[in-house]
Design a protein around this motif. Structure first.
Motif, mmCIF file in Angstrom:
data_model
loop_
_atom_site.group_PDB
_atom_site.id
_atom_site.type_symbol
_atom_site.label_atom_id
_atom_site.label_comp_id
_atom_site.label_asym_id
_atom_site.label_seq_id
_atom_site.Cartn_x
_atom_site.Cartn_y
_atom_site.Cartn_z
ATOM 1 N N ASP A 45 -46.029 64.478 -23.708
ATOM 2 C CA ASP A 45 -46.057 63.021 -23.542
ATOM 3 C C ASP A 45 -44.654 62.438 -23.473
ATOM 4 O O ASP A 45 -44.377 61.533 -22.679
ATOM 5 C CB ASP A 45 -46.840 62.374 -24.677
ATOM 6 C CG ASP A 45 -48.333 62.697 -24.626
ATOM 7 O OD1 ASP A 45 -48.816 62.999 -23.516
ATOM 8 O OD2 ASP A 45 -48.992 62.639 -25.669
ATOM 9 N N ALA A 46 -43.751 62.961 -24.299
ATOM 10 C CA ALA A 46 -42.371 62.480 -24.277
ATOM 11 C C ALA A 46 -41.716 62.806 -22.943
ATOM 12 O O ALA A 46 -40.947 61.997 -22.399
ATOM 13 C CB ALA A 46 -41.583 63.100 -25.423
ATOM 14 N N VAL A 47 -42.025 63.967 -22.399
ATOM 15 C CA VAL A 47 -41.469 64.360 -21.101
ATOM 16 C C VAL A 47 -41.979 63.443 -19.999
ATOM 17 O O VAL A 47 -41.215 62.992 -19.133
ATOM 18 C CB VAL A 47 -41.812 65.830 -20.792
ATOM 19 C CG1 VAL A 47 -41.498 66.162 -19.332
ATOM 20 C CG2 VAL A 47 -41.046 66.761 -21.726
ATOM 21 N N ARG A 48 -43.273 63.149 -20.028
ATOM 22 C CA ARG A 48 -43.835 62.235 -19.022
ATOM 23 C C ARG A 48 -43.112 60.888 -19.031
ATOM 24 O O ARG A 48 -42.775 60.331 -17.992
ATOM 25 C CB ARG A 48 -45.320 62.011 -19.294
ATOM 26 C CG ARG A 48 -46.229 63.125 -18.822
ATOM 27 C CD ARG A 48 -47.658 62.838 -19.248
ATOM 28 N NE ARG A 48 -48.627 63.725 -18.645
ATOM 29 C CZ ARG A 48 -49.900 63.789 -19.015
ATOM 30 N NH1 ARG A 48 -50.334 63.006 -20.013
ATOM 31 N NH2 ARG A 48 -50.714 64.616 -18.423
ATOM 32 N N HIS A 54 -37.635 57.963 -12.350
ATOM 33 C CA HIS A 54 -36.520 58.708 -11.765
ATOM 34 C C HIS A 54 -36.930 59.350 -10.442
ATOM 35 O O HIS A 54 -38.104 59.640 -10.219
ATOM 36 C CB HIS A 54 -36.024 59.777 -12.739
ATOM 37 C CG HIS A 54 -35.434 59.217 -13.998
ATOM 38 N ND1 HIS A 54 -36.183 59.007 -15.148
ATOM 39 C CD2 HIS A 54 -34.185 58.789 -14.280
ATOM 40 C CE1 HIS A 54 -35.404 58.488 -16.081
ATOM 41 N NE2 HIS A 54 -34.188 58.345 -15.588
ATOM 42 N N ASP A 55 -35.942 59.556 -9.597
ATOM 43 C CA ASP A 55 -36.186 60.184 -8.297
ATOM 44 C C ASP A 55 -35.925 61.686 -8.327
ATOM 45 O O ASP A 55 -36.555 62.451 -7.600
ATOM 46 C CB ASP A 55 -35.294 59.543 -7.231
ATOM 47 C CG ASP A 55 -35.514 58.046 -7.119
ATOM 48 O OD1 ASP A 55 -36.635 57.651 -6.766
ATOM 49 O OD2 ASP A 55 -34.569 57.287 -7.396
ATOM 50 N N VAL A 82 -42.784 76.594 -21.610
ATOM 51 C CA VAL A 82 -43.613 75.403 -21.831
ATOM 52 C C VAL A 82 -42.838 74.140 -21.451
ATOM 53 O O VAL A 82 -43.370 73.240 -20.786
ATOM 54 C CB VAL A 82 -44.087 75.336 -23.295
ATOM 55 C CG1 VAL A 82 -44.875 74.049 -23.534
ATOM 56 C CG2 VAL A 82 -44.936 76.558 -23.635
ATOM 57 N N GLY A 83 -41.588 74.071 -21.863
ATOM 58 C CA GLY A 83 -40.781 72.909 -21.513
ATOM 59 C C GLY A 83 -40.641 72.744 -20.013
ATOM 60 O O GLY A 83 -40.765 71.637 -19.474
ATOM 61 N N CYS A 91 -43.055 65.771 -13.064
ATOM 62 C CA CYS A 91 -42.440 65.477 -11.763
ATOM 63 C C CYS A 91 -43.483 65.425 -10.660
ATOM 64 O O CYS A 91 -43.430 64.563 -9.769
ATOM 65 C CB CYS A 91 -41.367 66.527 -11.445
ATOM 66 S SG CYS A 91 -39.843 66.358 -12.398
ATOM 67 N N ARG A 92 -44.449 66.322 -10.707
ATOM 68 C CA ARG A 92 -45.516 66.311 -9.697
ATOM 69 C C ARG A 92 -46.319 65.011 -9.785
ATOM 70 O O ARG A 92 -46.636 64.389 -8.761
ATOM 71 C CB ARG A 92 -46.434 67.507 -9.900
ATOM 72 C CG ARG A 92 -47.567 67.600 -8.856
ATOM 73 C CD ARG A 92 -48.617 68.576 -9.310
ATOM 74 N NE ARG A 92 -49.238 68.135 -10.562
ATOM 75 C CZ ARG A 92 -49.788 68.964 -11.453
ATOM 76 N NH1 ARG A 92 -49.784 70.267 -11.247
ATOM 77 N NH2 ARG A 92 -50.341 68.480 -12.563
ATOM 78 N N GLU A 93 -46.644 64.588 -10.996
ATOM 79 C CA GLU A 93 -47.440 63.375 -11.183
ATOM 80 C C GLU A 93 -46.742 62.135 -10.636
ATOM 81 O O GLU A 93 -47.401 61.214 -10.140
ATOM 82 C CB GLU A 93 -47.735 63.181 -12.669
ATOM 83 C CG GLU A 93 -48.694 64.215 -13.258
ATOM 84 C CD GLU A 93 -48.818 64.086 -14.762
ATOM 85 O OE1 GLU A 93 -48.234 63.121 -15.329
ATOM 86 O OE2 GLU A 93 -49.484 64.924 -15.391
#
Length: 294
Positions: A45-48, A54-55, A82-83, A91-93
């Motif tokens: 969640d933090a990564v999302r 960002h581009d 995992v990271g 990035c895909r999302e």
């Protein structure tokens, strides 16, 4: 205006990438530098949240303690695999392009000629296995990605072989360094600038090898550092890997091929000797005088 995020921003590559972005004219307000304390890449969640807005994301975050990974593989896997999967999925999302930094350790190290970008992965160490898993995760989750393998890194922002050799040159009369492992000493600033070329020139997505031209051994590398600092390179003596045992197996041959750059007509990295001569003043602080020779 391209908005950049750099994970692992406190490492030597992450730091030089920030410098390269600034030199290229990217406004610092367009760059989000995320150190380990800013982002836990194992927290999906933090990564999302970090990726959103960002581009381009450049993932320099990694567990790089090669020997420690032999007994802490789960910890290394959490960051390196995992990271990487979390970042790639985010990035895909969001449609964000991803540059994922990987390593020569994904190969066995027993080749007789430079490893091609599409050579089969066959890691022999725990660190290599976790980085290979990270590559597979990125390929599976994010088609808009460049996997950038590098090796034998040195730079101004952290501990590395060049700094160690410079320190030991001032402390010891002679030094023994492994002379049966071959690779490509690579300046982190060269890698940072290469990443900017990949993104800026919209290079084809896929695997790229960001290592210097040419090759040498660790002993040859050490002698070049000594010579560049005005020391007698003959003070460095070659030994075999068996004479310097370490927990994790090291690739005997880590030379990576650069066909992707030629095919895309994008400038590859310079020769390692050329870059070392250019980098030394910034990478190595003023050294105390070497001890007198007996």
């Amino acid at each position: 205006m391209t908005r950049w995020a750099v994970t692992g921003a406190g490492g030597q590559l992450g730091l030089d990438l920030q410098v390269a972005l600034a030199v290229s004219g990217v406004d610092e307000k367009s760059v989000t530098a995320l150190e380990r304390s800013d982002l836990d890449v194992t927290d999906r969640d933090a990564v999302r949240e970090a990726v959103r807005g960002h581009d381009v994301v450049v993932n320099c975050a990694a567990y790089t303690k090669v020997d420690a990974a032999e007994t802490h593989e789960a910890e290394a896997f959490a960051v390196n695999a995992v990271g990487a999967a979390n970042i790639a999925a985010a990035c895909r999302e969001t449609g964000t392009r991803l540059v994922h930094v990987s390593t020569d350790y994904v190969f066995s190290g027993d080749a007789q000629e430079p490893y091609a970008e599409d050579a089969p992965l066959d890691p022999k160490s725990a660190y290599g296995r976790t980085k290979a898993a990270g590559e597979w995760a990125v390929e599976a989750h994010c088609p808009q990605s460049w996997i950038v393998r590098t090796a034998w890194l040195y730079g101004g922002g952290g501990p590395n072989f060049v700094k160690t050799m410079a320190r030991l040159a001032a402390e010891r009369d002679t030094l023994s360094v492994v002379d049966d492992q071959r690779g490509q000493p690579t300046w982190t600033m060269d890698v940072a600038e290469a990443i900017l070329r990949l993104v800026g020139e919209r290079a084809p997505y896929g695997v790229w090898h960001a290592t210097s031209q040419g090759e040498t051994t660790w002993c040859g590398f050490a002698r070049a550092v000594f010579e560049g600092l005005g020391h007698d390179p003959e003070r460095v003596q070659g030994i075999t890997s068996d004479q310097y045992p370490v927990p994790a197996p090291r690739p005997a041959y880590s030379v990576l091929g650069h066909d992707a750059w030629r095919m895309a007509r994008i400038a590859p990295l310079p020769n390692w000797r050329e870059s070392l001569a250019k980098a030394l003043p910034d990478v190595v602080a003023l050294q105390p005088p070497a001890p007198p020779q007996a």
